[in-house]
Design a protein around this motif. Structure first.
Motif, PDB file in Angstrom:
ATOM      1  N   ASN A   1       0.814  -1.208   0.000  1.00  0.00           N
ATOM      2  CA  ASN A   1       0.000   0.000   0.000  1.00  0.00           C
ATOM      3  C   ASN A   1       0.852   1.264   0.000  1.00  0.00           C
ATOM      4  O   ASN A   1       0.481   2.279  -0.605  1.00  0.00           O
ATOM      5  N   LEU A   2       1.992   1.220   0.666  1.00  0.00           N
ATOM      6  CA  LEU A   2       2.926   2.348   0.605  1.00  0.00           C
ATOM      7  C   LEU A   2       3.415   2.563  -0.820  1.00  0.00           C
ATOM      8  O   LEU A   2       3.472   3.694  -1.312  1.00  0.00           O
TER       9      LEU A   2
ATOM     10  N   ASP B   1       0.452   4.013  -3.070  1.00  0.00           N
ATOM     11  CA  ASP B   1       0.179   5.429  -2.894  1.00  0.00           C
ATOM     12  C   ASP B   1       1.312   6.267  -3.482  1.00  0.00           C
ATOM     13  O   ASP B   1       1.078   7.338  -4.049  1.00  0.00           O
ATOM     14  N   GLU B   2       2.516   5.771  -3.380  1.00  0.00           N
ATOM     15  CA  GLU B   2       3.672   6.497  -3.899  1.00  0.00           C
ATOM     16  C   GLU B   2       3.654   6.582  -5.423  1.00  0.00           C
ATOM     17  O   GLU B   2       3.897   7.654  -5.996  1.00  0.00           O
TER      18      GLU B   2
ATOM     19  N   GLY C   1      -1.092   6.838  -6.221  1.00  0.00           N
ATOM     20  CA  GLY C   1      -1.914   7.729  -5.405  1.00  0.00           C
ATOM     21  C   GLY C   1      -3.286   7.140  -5.158  1.00  0.00           C
ATOM     22  O   GLY C   1      -4.000   6.820  -6.105  1.00  0.00           O
TER      23      GLY C   1
ATOM     24  N   ARG D   1      -6.060  11.766  -5.791  1.00  0.00           N
ATOM     25  CA  ARG D   1      -5.439  13.078  -5.878  1.00  0.00           C
ATOM     26  C   ARG D   1      -6.512  14.081  -6.269  1.00  0.00           C
ATOM     27  O   ARG D   1      -7.607  13.697  -6.697  1.00  0.00           O
TER      28      ARG D   1
ATOM     29  N   PHE E   1      -4.851   4.035   8.295  1.00  0.00           N
ATOM     30  CA  PHE E   1      -3.694   4.540   7.552  1.00  0.00           C
ATOM     31  C   PHE E   1      -4.082   4.963   6.139  1.00  0.00           C
ATOM     32  O   PHE E   1      -3.754   6.062   5.689  1.00  0.00           O
ATOM     33  N   VAL E   2      -4.815   4.106   5.427  1.00  0.00           N
ATOM     34  CA  VAL E   2      -5.145   4.426   4.036  1.00  0.00           C
ATOM     35  C   VAL E   2      -6.205   5.524   3.956  1.00  0.00           C
ATOM     36  O   VAL E   2      -6.184   6.338   3.029  1.00  0.00           O
TER      37      VAL E   2
ATOM     38  N   ALA F   1      -6.440   8.011   6.000  1.00  0.00           N
ATOM     39  CA  ALA F   1      -5.709   9.253   6.260  1.00  0.00           C
ATOM     40  C   ALA F   1      -4.982   9.736   5.015  1.00  0.00           C
ATOM     41  O   ALA F   1      -4.730  10.941   4.860  1.00  0.00           O
ATOM     42  N   ARG F   2      -4.655   8.808   4.122  1.00  0.00           N
ATOM     43  CA  ARG F   2      -3.976   9.166   2.874  1.00  0.00           C
ATOM     44  C   ARG F   2      -4.947   9.350   1.719  1.00  0.00           C
ATOM     45  O   ARG F   2      -4.520   9.492   0.577  1.00  0.00           O
ATOM     46  N   GLY F   3      -6.236   9.356   2.009  1.00  0.00           N
ATOM     47  CA  GLY F   3      -7.212   9.725   0.997  1.00  0.00           C
ATOM     48  C   GLY F   3      -7.850   8.595   0.227  1.00  0.00           C
ATOM     49  O   GLY F   3      -8.473   8.825  -0.820  1.00  0.00           O
TER      50      GLY F   3
END
Length: 403
Positions: A148-149, A152-153, A156, A159, A184-185, A187-189
């Motif tokens: 997942n990191l 998102d990197e 995304g 966005r 976690f995910v 929080a990252r949208g």
């Protein structure tokens, strides 16, 4: 490419990337190096080792060469001409010709030529990882967090332009860690999360998706308005085929398929997944939770409705809500393009059908908007719902313009 004559841009809920070799390792905690996904090369071939075993869910994890989009159309329509070897339909090309398979900006450029405004971006290789790691729950959770990191990197989760919504993968195998990953995910949208359509691996025994131990996860997603996607994956169901002498490992591009395997397994995983969510009360306890079935076809819906009706008739005290209405209220379906879409609309409602092309997979559509060719008999209003508006309702995402 000939696009459908639509007065608006479509939203495709079934698009795929091809993972680079480091998708699971770029951010993996070093202590899981030997327990997670490893890519090993002998100079000529690259193999995926997951846990301690070679995994052939994707025979060539470099994806080079890669299958041509839509080249298996005739096979999946059951329309291969007499005398034609189905294997001859497979066509491949070099990955380097298609940066859009692994690069966000290049993908958006292609989407513009396709008449697509937004896609849900889904995995290819990653659909086989949880099954391969199910006996090591700690490594499962660490590996999917690392994935997942990476996701998102590179892509995304979402966005500001809302062009590509990449769905992180959540395993429920460790409920506490799963809730942490959901937080976690979010929080990252993240606007959609993927959960494997399968029994949940457990330390002692597997669990139903409807086990109350998962309620904090469903509650959080319902509160956030973020739907759960159940996409075709290795759900472990080939163990059923193995009972009849078939293969026990998922090899979707195997050279010698056994038709019995397909008949025995087919859409059983998504049927059972939806049954567990409904019968074990997930939608009763979390009525605002939304889920979508992607790339599982739609014929399971008819069998599921029949069985839900019978179970509720036999045991009405166990069903405080009408289970069929819960299916119709909480579940969206992205059918195969070759399915009977009018029949599906009759049983689940046109508002719950969403368009997915499976692009750029070989079994998907070469031209995503050619999906509209299958919508004969639907009104212009209903076609727009299927090709665009229903997906927006599912996601709760507002975009600037339909043009």
């Amino acid at each position: 490419m000939i696009m459908a004559n639509l007065s608006y841009k479509a939203i495709d809920v079934d698009n795929h990337y091809y993972e680079p070799l480091d998708a699971f390792t770029r951010h993996l905690d070093k202590k899981f190096k030997r327990r997670g996904v490893q890519m090993v090369s002998d100079g000529k071939h690259t193999l995926a080792i997951i846990g301690d075993r070679v995994n052939r869910f994707i025979p060539n994890p470099t994806f080079d060469p890669i299958i041509v989009p839509g080249c298996l159309d005739l096979l999946f329509r059951g329309a291969v001409p007499e005398g034609v070897d189905p294997a001859s339909l497979m066509k491949v090309e070099r990955l380097e010709k298609h940066p859009e398979y692994q690069n966000r900006d290049a993908r958006i450029t292609v989407m513009d030529t396709q008449g697509i405004e937004m896609v849900l971006m889904l995995p290819t290789f990653a659909c086989g990882v949880e099954e391969a790691l199910k006996r090591d729950i700690e490594a499962t959770m660490a590996s999917l967090h690392a994935f997942n990191l990476w996701l998102d990197e590179d892509w995304g989760f979402d966005r500001p332009d809302h062009r590509i919504i990449a769905a992180p993968v959540i395993s429920l195998a460790d409920p506490e860690k799963a809730l942490e990953e959901v937080e976690f995910v979010l929080a990252r949208g993240a606007k959609l999360v993927l959960v494997r359509p399968a029994p949940v691996p457990g330390v002692v025994k597997p669990r139903s998706l409807g086990d109350p131990v998962h309620d904090p996860i469903w509650a959080r997603l319902a509160e956030a308005g973020v739907p759960v996607g159940f996409h075709l994956s290795d759900s472990g169901y080939l163990q059923l085929a193995a009972m009849w002498g078939g293969k026990s490992t998922f090899e979707p591009f195997g050279s010698k398929p056994d038709p019995l395997d397909q008949i025995l397994v087919d859409d059983r995983a998504i049927h059972d997944t939806m049954a567990s969510m409904i019968v074990h009360g997930v939608f009763t306890r979390h009525p605002r939770l939304k889920v979508v079935s992607i790339e599982n076809g739609s014929y399971f819906v008819y069998r599921l409705i029949k069985r839900l009706k019978k179970a509720a008739n036999n045991h009405p005290h166990l069903f405080p809500e009408d289970p069929v209405e819960q299916l119709r209220n909480n579940v969206w379906i992205a059918p195969y393009y070759e399915d009977d879409l009018s029949a599906l609309a009759d049983v689940i409602g046109v508002d719950k059908i969403v368009f997915g092309s499976d692009w750029p997979h070989g079994e998907g559509l070469e031209d995503p908007l050619s999906f509209t060719d299958e919508l004969v008999g639907f009104s212009d209003e209903d076609i727009r719902k299927i090709m665009r508006d229903n997906a927006l309702n599912l996601l709760g995402v507002k975009v600037a313009s339909a043009a």
